[in-house]
Design a protein around this motif. Structure first.
Motif, PDB file in Angstrom:
ATOM      1  N   ASP A 139      -7.362   1.656   5.808  1.00 27.84           N
ATOM      2  CA  ASP A 139      -6.466   2.614   5.159  1.00 27.84           C
ATOM      3  C   ASP A 139      -5.380   3.150   6.084  1.00 27.84           C
ATOM      4  OD1 ASP A 139      -8.039   4.169   6.773  1.00 27.84           O
ATOM      5  OD2 ASP A 139      -9.016   5.275   5.158  1.00 27.84           O
ATOM      6  N   GLN A 160     -15.809   3.702   3.918  1.00 27.92           N
ATOM      7  CA  GLN A 160     -14.614   4.337   4.465  1.00 27.92           C
ATOM      8  C   GLN A 160     -15.020   5.376   5.504  1.00 27.92           C
ATOM      9  OE1 GLN A 160     -12.015   6.192   1.553  1.00 27.92           O
ATOM     10  NE2 GLN A 160     -10.239   5.859   2.863  1.00 27.92           N
ATOM     11  N   SER A 174     -13.304   0.346  -4.748  1.00 27.38           N
ATOM     12  CA  SER A 174     -12.320  -0.392  -3.946  1.00 27.38           C
ATOM     13  C   SER A 174     -11.706  -1.588  -4.668  1.00 27.38           C
ATOM     14  CB  SER A 174     -12.966  -0.885  -2.651  1.00 27.38           C
ATOM     15  OG  SER A 174     -13.910  -1.904  -2.927  1.00 27.38           O
ATOM     16  N   ASN A 220      -4.574  -6.021   0.445  1.00 33.12           N
ATOM     17  CA  ASN A 220      -4.780  -4.586   0.623  1.00 33.12           C
ATOM     18  C   ASN A 220      -3.713  -3.827  -0.165  1.00 33.12           C
ATOM     19  OD1 ASN A 220      -5.175  -1.973   1.538  1.00 33.12           O
ATOM     20  ND2 ASN A 220      -5.432  -2.561   3.676  1.00 33.12           N
ATOM     21  N   THR A 222      -3.984  -0.414  -0.638  1.00 31.68           N
ATOM     22  CA  THR A 222      -4.320   0.979  -0.359  1.00 31.68           C
ATOM     23  C   THR A 222      -3.075   1.866  -0.435  1.00 31.68           C
ATOM     24  OG1 THR A 222      -6.184   0.373   1.049  1.00 31.68           O
ATOM     25  CG2 THR A 222      -5.210   2.539   1.416  1.00 31.68           C
ATOM     26  N   ILE A 227      -8.480   3.342  -0.771  1.00 36.55           N
ATOM     27  CA  ILE A 227      -8.590   1.918  -0.476  1.00 36.55           C
ATOM     28  C   ILE A 227      -8.759   1.108  -1.758  1.00 36.55           C
ATOM     29  CG2 ILE A 227     -10.035   0.159   0.613  1.00 36.55           C
ATOM     30  CD1 ILE A 227     -10.607   2.138   2.862  1.00 36.55           C
ATOM     31  N   LYS A 228      -7.887   0.108  -1.909  1.00 38.82           N
ATOM     32  CA  LYS A 228      -7.947  -0.804  -3.049  1.00 38.82           C
ATOM     33  C   LYS A 228      -7.692  -2.227  -2.568  1.00 38.82           C
ATOM     34  CE  LYS A 228      -8.430   2.168  -6.493  1.00 38.82           C
ATOM     35  NZ  LYS A 228      -9.602   2.163  -7.395  1.00 38.82           N
TER      36      LYS A 228
END
Length: 553
Positions: A139, A160, A174, A220, A222, A227-228
């Motif tokens: 992140d 995380q 996520s 990513n 995020t 966070i994704k």
């Protein structure tokens, strides 16, 4: 062991470079200058290791639940990751314990001791067939997060970092939703050059179907520290690259700019002759038709400039023939061992393992490149073993780990017994980092159905070193993808990439260690940052760890 606080000078050189591009030169101010003893030039260091597992009270033991049938993934899984998760300047160790135990986190106290704190940190996973833990700052907040894979459809986890020594399980939120039964090894790097770090996961044994993605590359996405991840394997063309292949047999994703074009490429170590070199063409991955990439049973991976010519080479472990009492079912006559793929400078490889006497490595798994004797030449260590079921290929049950010391002529000498790392266990993972911060590289092994081992490097004085850490700008705070060039007054120029090195179910801490031999004068450092900005740092003192800051944009 040496008292770290008395013997070690960790020097953090935080260079505030205000320029946003081009090149700048800065002589870093030294916070605390080290005063190493300078031996006579004629002194030849002696390399040996001591097993400090018991002395450090490392009691993690990988095991499988007694009632479970031993599947093949259970036999090859394990894992360890090393990183400074709490930002205190010291490297910590996280071990996978298997379905018969509980994962453990050993917090480095900086004084030759470790404290097990997995429960307090919230990552004491229990009863899970875990595999391949990896720390990375996903992140971009400057604190390392943690992914832990698993096999046989067991639960994988994404944690995380809460910035206070604890973690929160964010797996469900996520978007990291994988359909593959096995998530073996993982790593991180910026595949799409958007500034944040993406995720790469291997899925040995995953049946390939036209209606589902391979789930190897995760973008990513995020935002604001939420966070994704999004699976972009198909978007990058991996479905096409796998056409004609029935099962994904990938074991290790490794990242490197092999063609020196400024972006990272994917080196995918895979079982059953399926290893792949996938070049990054901006928005697609393209498989090279390099016939030299022909390892039979690719398992472990190490990437680095092993011949000091400025480009990145690739070591892939495999299986070498060994006689068996039951050759009819366990015949390995045609198995021809490890590969050392030497880069021609343009991303094309030629195998030199046979010429350099690296092919006969037994049944090899995780491998690492490191200069263990600080002579300026890269050496190789890998763990070994198979046949713990007592049935298939049991002739490798007592297979010994291998330690290849590079000689001045570029050949390698197998020296595991000589340096005391000739371990006979079911080795799977390995870490090669300077854990005790005394200037040489230590070894940690993660073993299937056995206890882990910590081998402390006891190199005597006579050779010098420099360890470099980079502080990148958010979101890529680890500066993954940067290149570090060290130019000494005498001796070879050395270039290293900054990566989350995945060796097989195991990942090193992100830092670059340079052996300098008897060269005892300050060196020049040139950093090519992930965004292409180049900074130069003159007359940097050696025999220390330095941290350099990326220029603000």
């Amino acid at each position: 062991m040496k008292n770290l606080k008395k013997q070690l000078s960790i020097v953090f050189l935080v260079v505030a470079l205000l320029s946003c591009g081009g090149s700048s030169e800065t002589t870093p101010s030294i916070v605390k200058a080290p005063s190493p003893a300078i031996p006579p030039v004629s002194t030849k260091p002696v390399l040996t290791f001591s097993n400090q597992t018991n002395a450090l009270n490392i009691k993690v033991n990988h095991s499988n639940a007694l009632q479970q049938f031993l599947t093949e993934p259970m036999l090859f899984s394990a894992g360890v990751a090393v990183a400074d998760y709490n930002n205190d300047g010291y490297l910590d160790m996280y071990f996978v314990a298997g379905s018969g135990g509980t994962n453990q986190l050993y917090q480095n106290q900086g004084d030759d001791t470790f404290i097990e704190v997995a429960s307090e940190a919230g990552i004491a996973i229990s009863g899970v067939k875990g595999s391949g833990p990896t720390f990375a700052d996903i992140d971009g907040d400057g604190w390392l997060d943690l992914f832990v894979g698993a096999v046989d459809d067991d639960q994988y986890y994404l944690f995380q970092n809460n910035r206070n020594g604890t973690f929160t399980d964010i797996t469900t939120s996520s978007g990291l939703l994988m359909t593959a039964a096995n998530s073996v090894s993982s790593t991180f790097g910026d595949i799409d050059n958007d500034g944040d770090i993406d995720m790469f996961i291997s899925h040995w044994g995953n049946p390939i179907a036209s209606d589902k993605s391979l789930g190897i590359v995760w973008r990513n996405d995020t935002h604001n520290y939420v966070i994704k991840f999004v699976d972009i394997s198909s978007e990058l063309g991996m479905d096409t690259l796998y056409q004609g292949q029935i099962v994904d047999t990938s074991f290790v994703p490794s990242l490197s700019d092999i063609d020196s074009d400024g972006d990272i490429d994917l080196l995918l170590v895979s079982d059953s002759g399926k290893s792949k070199v996938l070049r990054n063409d901006g928005n697609k991955l393209t498989r090279t038709n390099d016939i030299s990439v022909n390892d039979q049973f690719g398992m472990g991976s190490a990437v680095g400039d092993i011949d000091n010519d400025g480009d990145m080479d690739w070591y892939v472990t495999s299986i070498y023939a060994k006689a068996s009492n039951s050759q009819s079912s366990n015949n390995t006559t045609s198995y021809n061992g490890n590969r050392l793929y030497i880069n021609d400078g343009e991303g094309n490889f030629n195998n030199s393992a046979f010429v350099k006497r690296l092919d006969n490595g037994g049944w090899a798994w995780a491998a690492c490149f490191a200069d263990f004797d600080n002579d300026g030449l890269t050496d190789i260590f890998h763990v070994n073993g198979w046949g713990q079921s007592g049935l298939d290929f049991s002739q490798y049950q007592d297979d010994i780990s291998r330690f290849y010391l590079q000689q001045n002529d570029g050949s390698f000498k197998e020296s595991a017994a000589e340096v005391n790392v000739n371990e006979v266990k079911q080795g799977r993972g390995v870490i090669c980092n300077d854990i005790d911060r005394d200037g040489d590289i230590d070894i940690i092994t993660s073993n299937n159905d056995s206890n882990a081992s910590f081998f402390r490097n006891e190199l005597t004085t006579g050779h010098h070193y420099l360890t470099v850490q980079l502080q990148g700008n958010s979101p890529n705070t680890q500066a993954l993808g940067a290149k570090i060039q060290v130019t000494p007054s005498t001796g070879s120029v050395q270039i290293k990439e900054l990566r989350v090195d995945n060796n097989f179910v195991s990942t090193n801490a992100v830092e670059a260690h340079f052996g300098l031999g008897s060269q005892d004068l300050p060196v020049n450092i040139t950093i090519t940052w992930p965004n292409g900005v180049v900074t130069e740092h003159s007359a940097v003192a050696i025999d220390q760890l330095v941290r350099l800051q990326q220029p603000k944009q």
